[in-house]
Design a protein around this motif. Structure first.
Motif, PDB file in Angstrom:
ATOM      1  N   ASN A  12      -2.551   0.978   2.051  1.00  0.00           N
ATOM      2  CA  ASN A  12      -1.931   0.974   0.727  1.00  0.00           C
ATOM      3  C   ASN A  12      -2.258   2.252  -0.039  1.00  0.00           C
ATOM      4  O   ASN A  12      -1.409   2.818  -0.727  1.00  0.00           O
ATOM      5  CB  ASN A  12      -2.393  -0.241  -0.071  1.00  0.00           C
ATOM      6  CG  ASN A  12      -1.789  -1.540   0.459  1.00  0.00           C
ATOM      7  OD1 ASN A  12      -0.779  -1.516   1.147  1.00  0.00           O
ATOM      8  ND2 ASN A  12      -2.422  -2.657   0.147  1.00  0.00           N
ATOM      9  N   ILE A  13      -3.514   2.702   0.074  1.00  0.00           N
ATOM     10  CA  ILE A  13      -3.918   3.937  -0.597  1.00  0.00           C
ATOM     11  C   ILE A  13      -3.150   5.119  -0.021  1.00  0.00           C
ATOM     12  O   ILE A  13      -2.670   5.992  -0.758  1.00  0.00           O
ATOM     13  CB  ILE A  13      -5.437   4.154  -0.462  1.00  0.00           C
ATOM     14  CG1 ILE A  13      -6.183   3.108  -1.302  1.00  0.00           C
ATOM     15  CG2 ILE A  13      -5.826   5.565  -0.914  1.00  0.00           C
ATOM     16  CD1 ILE A  13      -7.676   3.107  -1.072  1.00  0.00           C
ATOM     17  N   GLU A  14      -3.008   5.149   1.291  1.00  0.00           N
ATOM     18  CA  GLU A  14      -2.269   6.250   1.917  1.00  0.00           C
ATOM     19  C   GLU A  14      -0.802   6.243   1.488  1.00  0.00           C
ATOM     20  O   GLU A  14      -0.208   7.304   1.270  1.00  0.00           O
ATOM     21  CB  GLU A  14      -2.381   6.155   3.441  1.00  0.00           C
ATOM     22  CG  GLU A  14      -3.751   6.555   3.971  1.00  0.00           C
ATOM     23  CD  GLU A  14      -3.765   6.699   5.478  1.00  0.00           C
ATOM     24  OE1 GLU A  14      -2.805   6.236   6.135  1.00  0.00           O
ATOM     25  OE2 GLU A  14      -4.734   7.285   6.000  1.00  0.00           O
ATOM     26  N   ASP A  15      -0.215   5.054   1.352  1.00  0.00           N
ATOM     27  CA  ASP A  15       1.174   4.972   0.881  1.00  0.00           C
ATOM     28  C   ASP A  15       1.298   5.564  -0.521  1.00  0.00           C
ATOM     29  O   ASP A  15       2.263   6.285  -0.823  1.00  0.00           O
ATOM     30  CB  ASP A  15       1.641   3.518   0.860  1.00  0.00           C
ATOM     31  CG  ASP A  15       1.948   2.987   2.257  1.00  0.00           C
ATOM     32  OD1 ASP A  15       2.012   3.805   3.198  1.00  0.00           O
ATOM     33  OD2 ASP A  15       2.124   1.765   2.394  1.00  0.00           O
ATOM     34  N   ILE A  16       0.322   5.266  -1.386  1.00  0.00           N
ATOM     35  CA  ILE A  16       0.320   5.808  -2.750  1.00  0.00           C
ATOM     36  C   ILE A  16       0.191   7.328  -2.710  1.00  0.00           C
ATOM     37  O   ILE A  16       0.911   8.055  -3.401  1.00  0.00           O
ATOM     38  CB  ILE A  16      -0.817   5.189  -3.580  1.00  0.00           C
ATOM     39  CG1 ILE A  16      -0.559   3.692  -3.802  1.00  0.00           C
ATOM     40  CG2 ILE A  16      -0.961   5.908  -4.926  1.00  0.00           C
ATOM     41  CD1 ILE A  16      -1.738   2.957  -4.392  1.00  0.00           C
ATOM     42  N   GLU A  17      -0.724   7.799  -1.871  1.00  0.00           N
ATOM     43  CA  GLU A  17      -0.936   9.248  -1.754  1.00  0.00           C
ATOM     44  C   GLU A  17       0.335   9.953  -1.274  1.00  0.00           C
ATOM     45  O   GLU A  17       0.685  11.031  -1.773  1.00  0.00           O
ATOM     46  CB  GLU A  17      -2.082   9.522  -0.777  1.00  0.00           C
ATOM     47  CG  GLU A  17      -3.470   9.211  -1.318  1.00  0.00           C
ATOM     48  CD  GLU A  17      -4.533   9.621  -0.314  1.00  0.00           C
ATOM     49  OE1 GLU A  17      -5.442  10.374  -0.690  1.00  0.00           O
ATOM     50  OE2 GLU A  17      -4.440   9.195   0.855  1.00  0.00           O
ATOM     51  N   ILE A  18       1.006   9.357  -0.308  1.00  0.00           N
ATOM     52  CA  ILE A  18       2.219   9.968   0.237  1.00  0.00           C
ATOM     53  C   ILE A  18       3.304  10.046  -0.836  1.00  0.00           C
ATOM     54  O   ILE A  18       3.970  11.077  -1.001  1.00  0.00           O
ATOM     55  CB  ILE A  18       2.716   9.179   1.465  1.00  0.00           C
ATOM     56  CG1 ILE A  18       1.787   9.450   2.662  1.00  0.00           C
ATOM     57  CG2 ILE A  18       4.157   9.568   1.820  1.00  0.00           C
ATOM     58  CD1 ILE A  18       2.074   8.591   3.872  1.00  0.00           C
ATOM     59  N   ARG A  19       3.482   8.978  -1.581  1.00  0.00           N
ATOM     60  CA  ARG A  19       4.499   8.982  -2.641  1.00  0.00           C
ATOM     61  C   ARG A  19       4.158  10.001  -3.722  1.00  0.00           C
ATOM     62  O   ARG A  19       5.051  10.677  -4.253  1.00  0.00           O
ATOM     63  CB  ARG A  19       4.647   7.579  -3.230  1.00  0.00           C
ATOM     64  CG  ARG A  19       5.218   6.587  -2.224  1.00  0.00           C
ATOM     65  CD  ARG A  19       5.577   5.248  -2.826  1.00  0.00           C
ATOM     66  NE  ARG A  19       6.069   4.347  -1.800  1.00  0.00           N
ATOM     67  CZ  ARG A  19       7.302   4.345  -1.301  1.00  0.00           C
ATOM     68  NH1 ARG A  19       8.186   5.241  -1.757  1.00  0.00           N
ATOM     69  NH2 ARG A  19       7.666   3.486  -0.375  1.00  0.00           N
ATOM     70  N   LEU A  20       2.884  10.141  -4.046  1.00  0.00           N
ATOM     71  CA  LEU A  20       2.478  11.148  -5.027  1.00  0.00           C
ATOM     72  C   LEU A  20       2.705  12.559  -4.492  1.00  0.00           C
ATOM     73  O   LEU A  20       3.118  13.461  -5.232  1.00  0.00           O
ATOM     74  CB  LEU A  20       1.007  10.944  -5.396  1.00  0.00           C
ATOM     75  CG  LEU A  20       0.687   9.718  -6.254  1.00  0.00           C
ATOM     76  CD1 LEU A  20      -0.827   9.537  -6.386  1.00  0.00           C
ATOM     77  CD2 LEU A  20       1.331   9.831  -7.628  1.00  0.00           C
ATOM     78  N   LEU A  21       2.451  12.759  -3.198  1.00  0.00           N
ATOM     79  CA  LEU A  21       2.670  14.063  -2.583  1.00  0.00           C
ATOM     80  C   LEU A  21       4.159  14.423  -2.609  1.00  0.00           C
ATOM     81  O   LEU A  21       4.534  15.556  -2.945  1.00  0.00           O
ATOM     82  CB  LEU A  21       2.152  14.050  -1.140  1.00  0.00           C
ATOM     83  CG  LEU A  21       2.486  15.269  -0.257  1.00  0.00           C
ATOM     84  CD1 LEU A  21       2.028  16.569  -0.899  1.00  0.00           C
ATOM     85  CD2 LEU A  21       1.870  15.108   1.127  1.00  0.00           C
ATOM     86  N   LEU A  22       5.015  13.475  -2.271  1.00  0.00           N
ATOM     87  CA  LEU A  22       6.459  13.736  -2.287  1.00  0.00           C
ATOM     88  C   LEU A  22       6.948  14.016  -3.702  1.00  0.00           C
ATOM     89  O   LEU A  22       7.800  14.891  -3.914  1.00  0.00           O
ATOM     90  CB  LEU A  22       7.212  12.542  -1.695  1.00  0.00           C
ATOM     91  CG  LEU A  22       6.917  12.214  -0.225  1.00  0.00           C
ATOM     92  CD1 LEU A  22       7.742  11.021   0.225  1.00  0.00           C
ATOM     93  CD2 LEU A  22       7.171  13.414   0.672  1.00  0.00           C
TER      94      LEU A  22
END
Length: 282
Positions: A12-22
């Motif tokens: 879940n944390i990685e999903d958040i990080e990916i969306r923030l990166l995009l």
């Protein structure tokens, strides 16, 4: 008490990080990958993060935000770079045998290779048009969002060990000459004749954020939309629709379709098995 760290929490944390990166890529550099198919984006970003030496996507984001020189390296992972000349030869054979006879009736032509990557499809189309006697009356537009890929396309240099596959594909596509007529081989590289680029316009263009830039007789965008979600696929097809006059042609990849698009009624199947469509007005 803090919750225990679990695989689910980490994901879940990685999903958040990916969306923030995009989101950061869009705000900082205006590259919009937010509506790309998430499974593909995750796979590409994971490879980028590991190969570039970062333990988290947040660290990758901080790097690319503060160091613009890191952007081309990340784009190299996020954009599609895998292609070959005359890929899926039956597609080019269908262009040659079914589309070209219609295009011959026009005094001048415009062809858009959308998502041209490092140029293999572009050179395939130019060679085909030269063999069919239409190159001189055609302007080719080769576009991609990755400037590094466009630079590679403009050089027209490929590893010599790929040429055997290119040559076989060209033969199967109904080639009327030898592919070796179009390149010089030296030092393990094949350099394609610069005359193949004399009618080519290379341009940075995003199917995600940019608008239509001209009326085309043929748009070829293959194996690009498979990386988009449904909303973004619909946007891209809208651009192609608005770029084509009545009876203009659209070619897609073998796993792509207009079937579920809101623009599907603007096209009819022209060569069904090769995903070639013709623009109609309803």
């Amino acid at each position: 008490m803090d919750a225990p760290v679990t695989e689910t929490n980490t994901a879940n944390i990685e999903d958040i990080e990916i969306r923030l990166l995009l989101e950061a890529l869009y705000v900082r550099y205006h590259y919009d990958f937010r509506n790309y198919a998430m499974a593909s984006i995750k796979r590409r970003l994971k490879q980028a993060r590991e190969n570039l030496g970062f333990t988290t996507y947040s660290a990758l984001q901080e790097n690319v935000l503060h160091d613009p020189s890191a952007l081309p390296y990340l784009l190299g992972y996020l954009t599609v770079q895998v292609s070959e000349m005359f890929r899926d030869p039956t597609y080019f054979k269908a262009i040659r045998e079914s589309v070209i006879p219609h295009l011959r009736t026009y005094p001048s032509l415009k062809v858009w290779i959308a998502g041209c990557s490092s140029g293999e499809e572009l050179y395939s189309m130019v060679v085909l048009f030269r063999e069919e006697g239409l190159e001189e009356r055609t302007i080719f537009y080769a576009t991609d969002i990755n400037q590094e890929a466009l630079n590679a396309a403009e050089t027209g240099i490929y590893d010599l060990d790929r040429i055997r596959m290119f040559t076989e594909n060209h033969r199967k596509s109904g080639g009327r000459s030898s592919l070796s007529d179009y390149y010089m081989a030296a030092y393990g590289r094949a350099t394609f004749d610069k005359t193949l680029r004399r009618n080519v316009v290379f341009s940075d263009h995003s199917l995600v954020t940019d608008a239509v830039f001209g009326e085309m007789n043929l748009v070829s965008c293959r194996n690009v939309m498979i990386y988009f979600d449904r909303l973004l696929q619909d946007r891209a097809l809208g651009l192609f629709k608005d770029s084509l006059p009545r009876n203009g042609f659209l070619g897609l990849g073998s796993k792509e379709s207009i079937r579920f698009s809101s623009h599907s009624r603007s096209f009819k199947e022209f060569v069904r098995e090769e995903k070639i469509y013709q623009r109609v007005w309803r």
